[in-house]
Design an enzyme around this catalytic site. Structure first.
Site, PDB file in Angstrom:
ATOM      1  N   HIS A 133      54.355  42.407  29.610  1.00 60.26           N
ATOM      2  CA  HIS A 133      55.797  42.591  29.809  1.00 60.26           C
ATOM      3  C   HIS A 133      56.610  42.182  28.590  1.00 60.26           C
ATOM      4  O   HIS A 133      57.809  41.925  28.704  1.00 60.26           O
ATOM      5  CB  HIS A 133      56.264  41.798  31.027  1.00 60.26           C
ATOM      6  CG  HIS A 133      55.869  42.431  32.324  1.00 60.26           C
ATOM      7  ND1 HIS A 133      56.300  43.677  32.714  1.00 60.26           N
ATOM      8  CD2 HIS A 133      55.072  41.992  33.328  1.00 60.26           C
ATOM      9  CE1 HIS A 133      55.794  43.983  33.899  1.00 60.26           C
ATOM     10  NE2 HIS A 133      55.033  42.982  34.296  1.00 60.26           N
ATOM     11  N   ASP A 137      38.474  40.452  19.627  1.00 62.56           N
ATOM     12  CA  ASP A 137      38.067  40.595  18.225  1.00 62.56           C
ATOM     13  C   ASP A 137      39.014  39.874  17.264  1.00 62.56           C
ATOM     14  O   ASP A 137      38.583  39.407  16.206  1.00 62.56           O
ATOM     15  CB  ASP A 137      37.975  42.081  17.832  1.00 62.56           C
ATOM     16  CG  ASP A 137      36.665  42.718  18.280  1.00 62.56           C
ATOM     17  OD1 ASP A 137      35.778  41.992  18.779  1.00 62.56           O
ATOM     18  OD2 ASP A 137      36.528  43.951  18.136  1.00 62.56           O
ATOM     19  N   GLU A 164      48.346  39.099  42.279  1.00 64.82           N
ATOM     20  CA  GLU A 164      49.800  39.227  42.352  1.00 64.82           C
ATOM     21  C   GLU A 164      50.291  40.194  43.423  1.00 64.82           C
ATOM     22  O   GLU A 164      51.419  40.668  43.346  1.00 64.82           O
ATOM     23  CB  GLU A 164      50.361  39.592  40.974  1.00 64.82           C
ATOM     24  CG  GLU A 164      49.605  40.681  40.233  1.00 64.82           C
ATOM     25  CD  GLU A 164      50.053  40.821  38.778  1.00 64.82           C
ATOM     26  OE1 GLU A 164      51.194  40.470  38.467  1.00 64.82           O
ATOM     27  OE2 GLU A 164      49.260  41.314  37.962  1.00 64.82           O
ATOM     28  N   GLN A 183      44.511  37.551  37.342  1.00 61.42           N
ATOM     29  CA  GLN A 183      45.818  37.387  37.966  1.00 61.42           C
ATOM     30  C   GLN A 183      45.860  38.108  39.306  1.00 61.42           C
ATOM     31  O   GLN A 183      45.604  39.316  39.399  1.00 61.42           O
ATOM     32  CB  GLN A 183      46.902  37.926  37.021  1.00 61.42           C
ATOM     33  CG  GLN A 183      48.294  37.644  37.533  1.00 61.42           C
ATOM     34  CD  GLN A 183      49.364  37.773  36.476  1.00 61.42           C
ATOM     35  OE1 GLN A 183      49.069  37.866  35.275  1.00 61.42           O
ATOM     36  NE2 GLN A 183      50.610  37.803  36.908  1.00 61.42           N
ATOM     37  N   ARG A 212      47.575  37.724  27.384  1.00 61.28           N
ATOM     38  CA  ARG A 212      47.522  38.629  28.542  1.00 61.28           C
ATOM     39  C   ARG A 212      47.529  40.061  28.052  1.00 61.28           C
ATOM     40  O   ARG A 212      48.527  40.533  27.495  1.00 61.28           O
ATOM     41  CB  ARG A 212      48.703  38.381  29.479  1.00 61.28           C
ATOM     42  CG  ARG A 212      48.648  39.281  30.701  1.00 61.28           C
ATOM     43  CD  ARG A 212      49.576  38.829  31.819  1.00 61.28           C
ATOM     44  NE  ARG A 212      50.976  39.092  31.568  1.00 61.28           N
ATOM     45  CZ  ARG A 212      51.918  39.026  32.500  1.00 61.28           C
ATOM     46  NH1 ARG A 212      51.603  38.695  33.756  1.00 61.28           N
ATOM     47  NH2 ARG A 212      53.184  39.258  32.204  1.00 61.28           N
ATOM     48  N   ASP A 268      55.549  39.213  41.015  1.00 58.82           N
ATOM     49  CA  ASP A 268      54.970  40.414  41.636  1.00 58.82           C
ATOM     50  C   ASP A 268      54.577  40.155  43.083  1.00 58.82           C
ATOM     51  O   ASP A 268      54.721  41.031  43.935  1.00 58.82           O
ATOM     52  CB  ASP A 268      53.769  40.900  40.819  1.00 58.82           C
ATOM     53  CG  ASP A 268      54.210  41.527  39.512  1.00 58.82           C
ATOM     54  OD1 ASP A 268      54.890  42.562  39.560  1.00 58.82           O
ATOM     55  OD2 ASP A 268      53.920  40.972  38.454  1.00 58.82           O
TER      56      ASP A 268
END
Ligand SMILES: O=C(O)C(=O)C[C@H](O)[C@@H](O)CO
Length: 253
Positions: free
Chosen positions: A48, A87, A151, A149, A73, A177
């Site tokens: 987000h 990576d 949600e 997560q 995230r 959420d």
């Protein structure tokens, strides 16, 4: 050069409370400024916040001398997005929108080299200090920390199975959420949502996993800690800036 231990993974494994800051400003300067505050972890968000891989790379570099373990995230539970973040040296990932055990297994597999997973191999990325961490390929699976997560109400109904997945180190509840999913959009403080958040931590603990959450106000953070949450984001860089700037402007105008 050897791969060091993931301090955050060890801490939540031992259920030592880890206090975090959510970082959405997408700025390596802002990240550097808060990296010495004493937080145990900082979440760099690409779901987000308008962060891309090169920006996350800059932020990982800028916070590396600080106190906080970076958690990144990805925008989605996607093996390619996950591989790119691993990576560049992210060792702890928070995978959003995990709805059931199969999706949790996929998140873990994306973080593991074969034969236990599907992560693609490179011996020369930043994760291995460009090949100088000679045991990286052998040790990475052990040191990478996978947080999933939960949600939605659907995911909550599957939380025992999600938490039980081998390789899931922690389950993070997304209050915004979750509140939307139960019809209380914008109101995570609603008693129905708070009840779900309280029962979730009990179920995550019963599965033997660490529980995490994000709070936007102090009282919520303290209550979540009292309820037994193990890694708690107690605020965000964006809100600290916006609230501080609002208050300063208001005091003069
Ligand atoms: O559901 C939630 O809560 C989250 O996933 C956190 C949100 O993305 C947001 O509050 C971060 O700013």
């Amino acid at each position: 050069m050897d791969l060091g231990k993931n301090a955050f993974k060890a801490a939540i494994g031992a259920r030592r409370l880890q206090i975090g800051l959510w970082c959405s400003l997408c700025s390596s300067v802002a990240t550097e400024v808060v990296s010495d505050c004493g937080y145990d972890w900082m979440l760099l968000d690409t779901e987000h916040a308008p962060n891309e891989v090169p920006g996350i790379l800059d932020q990982l570099r800028s916070m590396s001398p600080g106190t906080a373990t970076p958690i990144v995230r990805p925008a989605w539970n996607d093996a390619v997005l996950i591989k790119r973040l691993l990576d560049i040296g992210a060792q702890t990932l928070l995978i959003p929108f995990v709805q059931n055990a199969a999706e949790a297994e996929r998140a873990v597999a994306s973080c593991r080299y074969p034969p236990s997973g599907i992560r693609g191999i490179t011996g020369s990325a930043r994760a291995s200090r460009y090949g100088r961490v000679t045991n990286y390929l052998q040790e990475a699976n052990e040191q990478i920390c996978v947080l999933v997560q939960v949600e939605t109400l659907v995911a909550l109904s599957e939380i025992d199975e999600i938490a039980a997945v081998d390789g899931v180190d922690g389950v993070f509840i997304g209050p915004s959420d979750l509140s939307a999913s139960v019809g209380h959009i914008g109101n995570p403080q609603h008693p129905d949502v708070q009840h779900l958040i309280k029962t979730a931590v009990e179920r995550i603990a019963s599965a033997g996993k660490a529980a995490g959450i994000l709070a936007s106000v102090d009282a919520d953070a303290r209550r979540y800690i009292d309820w037994g949450y193990n890694f708690v984001a107690v605020g965000s860089d964006l809100h600290l800036l916006s609230k501080g700037a609002d208050n300063l402007a208001r005091s003069f105008k």
